[in-house]
Design a protein around this motif. Structure first.
Motif, PDB file in Angstrom:
ATOM      1  N   GLY A  92     -47.356-120.715-110.068  1.00  0.00           N
ATOM      2  CA  GLY A  92     -46.617-121.566-110.997  1.00  0.00           C
ATOM      3  C   GLY A  92     -46.716-123.035-110.628  1.00  0.00           C
ATOM      4  N   LEU A  93     -46.702-123.334-109.320  1.00  0.00           N
ATOM      5  CA  LEU A  93     -46.844-124.713-108.871  1.00  0.00           C
ATOM      6  C   LEU A  93     -48.233-125.253-109.196  1.00  0.00           C
ATOM      7  N   ILE A  94     -49.255-124.429-109.023  1.00  0.00           N
ATOM      8  CA  ILE A  94     -50.621-124.866-109.358  1.00  0.00           C
ATOM      9  C   ILE A  94     -50.726-125.181-110.849  1.00  0.00           C
ATOM     10  N   LEU A  95     -50.179-124.330-111.695  1.00  0.00           N
ATOM     11  CA  LEU A  95     -50.208-124.586-113.137  1.00  0.00           C
ATOM     12  C   LEU A  95     -49.454-125.862-113.489  1.00  0.00           C
ATOM     13  N   LEU A  96     -48.313-126.089-112.841  1.00  0.00           N
ATOM     14  CA  LEU A  96     -47.529-127.294-113.103  1.00  0.00           C
ATOM     15  C   LEU A  96     -48.297-128.544-112.709  1.00  0.00           C
ATOM     16  N   LEU A  97     -48.913-128.534-111.529  1.00  0.00           N
ATOM     17  CA  LEU A  97     -49.642-129.709-111.057  1.00  0.00           C
ATOM     18  C   LEU A  97     -50.849-130.008-111.933  1.00  0.00           C
ATOM     19  N   ILE A  98     -51.572-128.979-112.348  1.00  0.00           N
ATOM     20  CA  ILE A  98     -52.760-129.197-113.167  1.00  0.00           C
ATOM     21  C   ILE A  98     -52.378-129.734-114.543  1.00  0.00           C
TER      22      ILE A  98
ATOM     23  N   LEU B 134     -59.379-123.014-112.386  1.00  0.00           N
ATOM     24  CA  LEU B 134     -58.320-122.639-111.439  1.00  0.00           C
ATOM     25  C   LEU B 134     -57.008-122.354-112.165  1.00  0.00           C
ATOM     26  N   SER B 135     -56.717-123.104-113.221  1.00  0.00           N
ATOM     27  CA  SER B 135     -55.498-122.823-113.994  1.00  0.00           C
ATOM     28  C   SER B 135     -55.596-121.468-114.684  1.00  0.00           C
ATOM     29  N   ASN B 136     -56.791-121.116-115.191  1.00  0.00           N
ATOM     30  CA  ASN B 136     -56.982-119.790-115.765  1.00  0.00           C
ATOM     31  C   ASN B 136     -56.761-118.704-114.715  1.00  0.00           C
ATOM     32  N   LEU B 137     -57.269-118.945-113.497  1.00  0.00           N
ATOM     33  CA  LEU B 137     -57.121-117.970-112.419  1.00  0.00           C
ATOM     34  C   LEU B 137     -55.656-117.812-112.009  1.00  0.00           C
ATOM     35  N   SER B 138     -54.923-118.913-111.939  1.00  0.00           N
ATOM     36  CA  SER B 138     -53.507-118.845-111.564  1.00  0.00           C
ATOM     37  C   SER B 138     -52.696-118.123-112.633  1.00  0.00           C
ATOM     38  N   PHE B 139     -52.961-118.433-113.908  1.00  0.00           N
ATOM     39  CA  PHE B 139     -52.272-117.725-114.990  1.00  0.00           C
ATOM     40  C   PHE B 139     -52.592-116.234-114.954  1.00  0.00           C
ATOM     41  N   LEU B 140     -53.842-115.926-114.661  1.00  0.00           N
ATOM     42  CA  LEU B 140     -54.260-114.526-114.566  1.00  0.00           C
ATOM     43  C   LEU B 140     -53.543-113.806-113.438  1.00  0.00           C
ATOM     44  N   ASP B 141     -53.410-114.455-112.287  1.00  0.00           N
ATOM     45  CA  ASP B 141     -52.747-113.825-111.145  1.00  0.00           C
ATOM     46  C   ASP B 141     -51.274-113.546-111.430  1.00  0.00           C
ATOM     47  N   VAL B 142     -50.615-114.455-112.151  1.00  0.00           N
ATOM     48  CA  VAL B 142     -49.216-114.224-112.515  1.00  0.00           C
ATOM     49  C   VAL B 142     -49.106-112.996-113.410  1.00  0.00           C
ATOM     50  N   CYS B 143     -49.984-112.909-114.410  1.00  0.00           N
ATOM     51  CA  CYS B 143     -49.963-111.744-115.314  1.00  0.00           C
ATOM     52  C   CYS B 143     -50.348-110.465-114.579  1.00  0.00           C
ATOM     53  N   TYR B 144     -51.315-110.566-113.671  1.00  0.00           N
ATOM     54  CA  TYR B 144     -51.821-109.393-112.955  1.00  0.00           C
ATOM     55  C   TYR B 144     -50.736-108.742-112.120  1.00  0.00           C
ATOM     56  N   THR B 145     -50.024-109.551-111.362  1.00  0.00           N
ATOM     57  CA  THR B 145     -48.971-108.996-110.506  1.00  0.00           C
ATOM     58  C   THR B 145     -47.751-108.568-111.317  1.00  0.00           C
ATOM     59  N   THR B 146     -47.430-109.309-112.373  1.00  0.00           N
ATOM     60  CA  THR B 146     -46.269-108.964-113.190  1.00  0.00           C
ATOM     61  C   THR B 146     -46.472-107.651-113.927  1.00  0.00           C
ATOM     62  N   ALA B 147     -47.707-107.291-114.193  1.00  0.00           N
ATOM     63  CA  ALA B 147     -47.989-106.048-114.905  1.00  0.00           C
ATOM     64  C   ALA B 147     -47.692-104.809-114.066  1.00  0.00           C
ATOM     65  N   SER B 148     -47.610-104.952-112.742  1.00  0.00           N
ATOM     66  CA  SER B 148     -47.452-103.766-111.897  1.00  0.00           C
ATOM     67  C   SER B 148     -46.358-103.893-110.849  1.00  0.00           C
TER      68      SER B 148
ATOM     69  N   MET C  81     -51.502-113.415-104.135  1.00  0.00           N
ATOM     70  CA  MET C  81     -50.612-114.210-103.302  1.00  0.00           C
ATOM     71  C   MET C  81     -51.385-115.229-102.474  1.00  0.00           C
ATOM     72  N   MET C  82     -52.582-114.842-102.014  1.00  0.00           N
ATOM     73  CA  MET C  82     -53.364-115.731-101.164  1.00  0.00           C
ATOM     74  C   MET C  82     -54.059-116.842-101.938  1.00  0.00           C
ATOM     75  N   ASN C  83     -54.332-116.628-103.229  1.00  0.00           N
ATOM     76  CA  ASN C  83     -55.060-117.634-104.000  1.00  0.00           C
ATOM     77  C   ASN C  83     -54.392-119.009-103.980  1.00  0.00           C
ATOM     78  N   PRO C  84     -53.106-119.131-104.321  1.00  0.00           N
ATOM     79  CA  PRO C  84     -52.499-120.476-104.272  1.00  0.00           C
ATOM     80  C   PRO C  84     -52.421-121.038-102.866  1.00  0.00           C
ATOM     81  N   LEU C  85     -52.219-120.175-101.858  1.00  0.00           N
ATOM     82  CA  LEU C  85     -52.177-120.676-100.485  1.00  0.00           C
ATOM     83  C   LEU C  85     -53.534-121.229-100.070  1.00  0.00           C
TER      84      LEU C  85
END
Length: 345
Positions: free
Chosen positions: A78-84, A98-112, A318-322
């Motif tokens: 979420g911080l990466i999306l905000l900054l971009i 990178l914004s597409n990847l961050s949005f994807l990771d949020v959806c990916y983890t939220t789905a499961s 989780m590791m992607n934004p870090l």
């Protein structure tokens, strides 16, 4: 004693010496789905996700770690999306992907992950067939999108290093949007459409020894003939995993050749810092995904499969934004400017 028969001698155990009975979880009766093997119509089925339900202490620790990982994933991406979105200096092709990847990771983890957290709080987690299929389809679809997005990001880095003078022209907004849109569309055609047409029939007790409704875990319970679809899945895995991975390797091979031809050490350091974050994410994601879907599989679900599944569905997002925030000076600068403006207000 001579008049006693041997059969009359009965040994009685002293009280308290019997071992305690084993606690066997009670599973609800399974129900068939569609047309069962007997050809009769039936009602919707329910699945039992074992996870760590047989180990309550381990399940509690797993719940805490999973909740922490999910929180970091949401906050970091979420911080990466905000900054971009906030900083115009980050409106470049690299940060667009990178914004597409961050949005994807949020959806990916939220789905499961939320469903897994809820399952950790009940003794016998039960999910309906509709929930299980939805989780499987969405998870597989978003995983394929990430494969294709990582390949598009590799192409972006290759053009930036190999042809830096023409980079703004070659990687224009139209091409970036086309690559991102193609990733989302092609993934839908390769995963969702075949899965929705797959004739699944189940019989027997539907117990999944897993945390998630994974595709491989669900197919191992099906009693219908899926030989054609299993072959189709292998072909799709080649297209969605090995082909993008080969493209990424080829792109980085060309990048390596270009970097070795550079005479300045400053150029070497800049090139490796630009590609280091993306390359780290590629190794984490593709390593676990290939081990899960391309390597030979057993008939039963082993602990190795569970660990690999958690790796690419929870740890990698989780590791992607870090990785990108700790290794990227532009992201750090954008965060400082955002905090400075908030302080001035």
């Amino acid at each position: 004693m001579n008049g006693l028969k041997e059969s009359n001698l009965i040994y009685r155990k002293p009280p308290g010496s019997e071992p305690p009975p084993k606690m066997i979880p009670h599973f609800p009766p399974s129900r068939s789905f569609g047309r069962g093997v007997d050809g009769q119509n039936s009602t919707e089925i329910s699945f039992v996700l074992l996870g760590l339900s047989q180990y309550p202490r381990a399940q509690t620790a797993f719940f805490c770690l999973l909740l922490l990982s999910y929180t970091i994933t949401l906050l970091g991406n979420g911080l990466i999306l905000l900054l971009i979105c906030y900083d115009r200096r980050l409106h470049t092709p690299m940060y667009f992907f990178l914004s597409n990847l961050s949005f994807l990771d949020v959806c990916y983890t939220t789905a499961s992950v939320p469903q897994v957290l809820v399952n950790c709080l009940v003794s016998v987690p039960v999910v309906s067939l509709g929930q299980c299929l939805a989780q499987m389809v969405v998870g597989l679809y978003l995983g394929v999108v990430e494969c294709l997005l990582l390949a598009a990001m590799a192409y972006d880095r290759c053009v930036a290093i190999v042809d830096p003078l023409r980079y703004p022209v070659r990687m224009g907004p139209q091409l970036c949007s086309l690559l991102a849109g193609t990733s989302w569309t092609v993934a839908f055609l390769l995963t969702v459409v075949p899965l929705l047409t797959m004739p699944l029939e189940f019989c027997g007790r539907q117990v999944i020894s897993h945390f998630l409704c994974e595709l491989l875990a669900l197919l191992k319970l099906a009693c219908s003939d899926l030989q054609f679809y299993e072959s189709l899945m292998v072909g799709t895995s080649v297209l969605t995993l090995l082909a993008p991975f080969a493209f990424i390797v080829a792109s980085y091979g060309r990048i390596l050749v270009t970097v070795l031809r550079m005479r300045s050490t400053e150029g070497h350091g800049k090139a490796f810092s630009t590609c280091g974050s993306h390359l780290t994410v590629v190794v984490l994601f593709y390593g676990s995904a290939i081990a899960m879907y391309v390597m030979p599989q057993d008939k039963i679900i082993r602990d190795r499969d569970k660990i690999i599944s958690i790796s690419y569905s929870v740890l990698t997002p989780m590791m992607n934004p870090l990785i990108y925030s700790l290794r990227n000076k532009d992201m750090k600068g954008a965060l400082r400017r955002l905090l400075r403006r908030k302080a001035d207000v």
